[in-house]
Design an enzyme around this catalytic site. Sequence first.
Site, PDB file in Angstrom:
ATOM      1  N   ARG A  57       0.827  -1.223   0.000  1.00 53.62           N
ATOM      2  CA  ARG A  57       0.000   0.000   0.000  1.00 53.62           C
ATOM      3  C   ARG A  57       0.851   1.258   0.000  1.00 53.62           C
ATOM      4  NH1 ARG A  57      -5.667  -0.782   1.726  1.00 53.62           N
ATOM      5  NH2 ARG A  57      -6.144  -2.764   0.753  1.00 53.62           N
ATOM      6  N   ARG A  64      -3.316   6.331   1.195  1.00 48.04           N
ATOM      7  CA  ARG A  64      -3.849   7.515   1.881  1.00 48.04           C
ATOM      8  C   ARG A  64      -2.872   8.197   2.833  1.00 48.04           C
ATOM      9  NH1 ARG A  64      -9.244   4.617   3.722  1.00 48.04           N
ATOM     10  NH2 ARG A  64      -7.755   2.897   3.577  1.00 48.04           N
ATOM     11  N   ARG A  80      -6.821  11.895  -5.219  1.00 47.96           N
ATOM     12  CA  ARG A  80      -8.070  11.177  -4.907  1.00 47.96           C
ATOM     13  C   ARG A  80      -9.289  12.121  -4.924  1.00 47.96           C
ATOM     14  NH1 ARG A  80     -11.911   9.095  -3.549  1.00 47.96           N
ATOM     15  NH2 ARG A  80     -12.333   7.360  -2.133  1.00 47.96           N
ATOM     16  N   ASP A  86      -6.793  -2.744  -7.405  1.00 47.74           N
ATOM     17  CA  ASP A  86      -7.310  -3.407  -6.206  1.00 47.74           C
ATOM     18  C   ASP A  86      -7.580  -4.872  -6.510  1.00 47.74           C
ATOM     19  OD1 ASP A  86      -8.208  -2.515  -3.371  1.00 47.74           O
ATOM     20  OD2 ASP A  86      -9.674  -4.006  -4.019  1.00 47.74           O
ATOM     21  N   TYR A 141     -14.912 -11.760   0.012  1.00 49.23           N
ATOM     22  CA  TYR A 141     -15.674 -10.513  -0.203  1.00 49.23           C
ATOM     23  C   TYR A 141     -16.953 -10.791  -0.992  1.00 49.23           C
ATOM     24  CZ  TYR A 141     -11.686  -7.954   1.612  1.00 49.23           C
ATOM     25  OH  TYR A 141     -10.689  -7.469   2.430  1.00 49.23           O
TER      26      TYR A 141
END
Length: 342
Positions: free
Chosen positions: A27, A31, A40, A77, A154
């Site tokens: 990652r 963020r 973003r 992703d 998921y």
Amino acid sequence: MIEYKNPRFMQALLRQPVDRAPIWVMRQAGRYMPEYRAIRTKVPDFLTLCKTPELACEVTMLPIDRFGFDAAILFSDILMIPDAMQLGLKFVQNEGPTFARVITSKRDVEQLPTLDPEEDTPYIANSVQLIKKALDQKIPLIGFAGSPWTVATYMVEGKTSKQHNKIRGMVYSSPDIAHQLLSHLTTETIKYLQAQISAGVDCVMVFDTWGGVLEDNLYQEFSLQYMQQIVAALDIPVILFTKNGGRCLLQQAQTGCVGLGLDWTADLKQAKETVGDMVALQGNLDPAVLYADPTTIASKARQILDVYAGETGFIFNLGHGITPDISPEHVQVLVETVQNYV
Ligand code: 1CP
């Protein structure tokens, strides 16, 4: 093989001599970087960012330009495959992914579409091509996908889950449905990774974030078996990463992969003894160490580097993704510690 200006990531992965251990972090384009948060805000949602190759390329390059990591990873992703299957994936701010349609029955699995990467996920190959150009043979590019098991969690749970009761329930109550879903995802993941390979990635990593929630023999049957099929189908170095998977390292090493990712609960020294010279290891600093002061960060990083001091076959990384509230200055301390380690 392409000659890179900085070849140490691929050298360490292939257990060839290196000048020092390479470093990248899971990652790394995320963020915690203000530059990421700025880009973003230009798009309505995270999926649009992943599907806009110019922006995905720009984001991929941010941590390379700022910190000088030894490898880049495609910005995307693990849920792009179920997204392309039209299951109504949305990323809700601060809640993570949610699916409008969940998989509960044999019929649901049978109705899942077969994908054509060129038609259904064209932005992946386009992003890879742009990133390769931007990297200009400076460092290699890692492609990736989720493990079939982790992606299935998921699709069956419909969202991020801590317990995974629905899919673990399925493993016991309807193992045939689980296997049918996992086989389908394996076929799709192989095509998806082959598209990344054709577009130019140098190696691929398979993220098995939730394989560790299964007991060991079920992990091998429902997760590792399918990752092994992926490794066997691809003609490129593969890194497997199972979070909480430290108990089955030997079985993972026997899949034919070239590298194994370790989370921070695994003891690196013991792991090195277990896998010997079968595979390279990648990891395994607890991402929470980055909340500590610079001296602690440097000392914890050096403890890890000491295990492979002077040897190849090791790639420095965190044991899981970097969290959004980490200070970029602390990442800088970590990178410099690895770069200056002798
Ligand atoms: O709001 C935002 O900007 C989205 C945050 C974000 C980012 C930056 C998500 C949502 N995904 C990503 C990028 C991402 N995801 C990368 C990019 C490359 C890099 O490392 O820089 C990669 C490799 C992933 C992989 C991924 N996505 C995994 C496997 C690795 C891991 O961290 O365990 C998983 C489980 C996901 C699902 C996902 N994507 C995003 C969220 C919030 C989640 C859910 C995580 C969870 O269930 O806890």
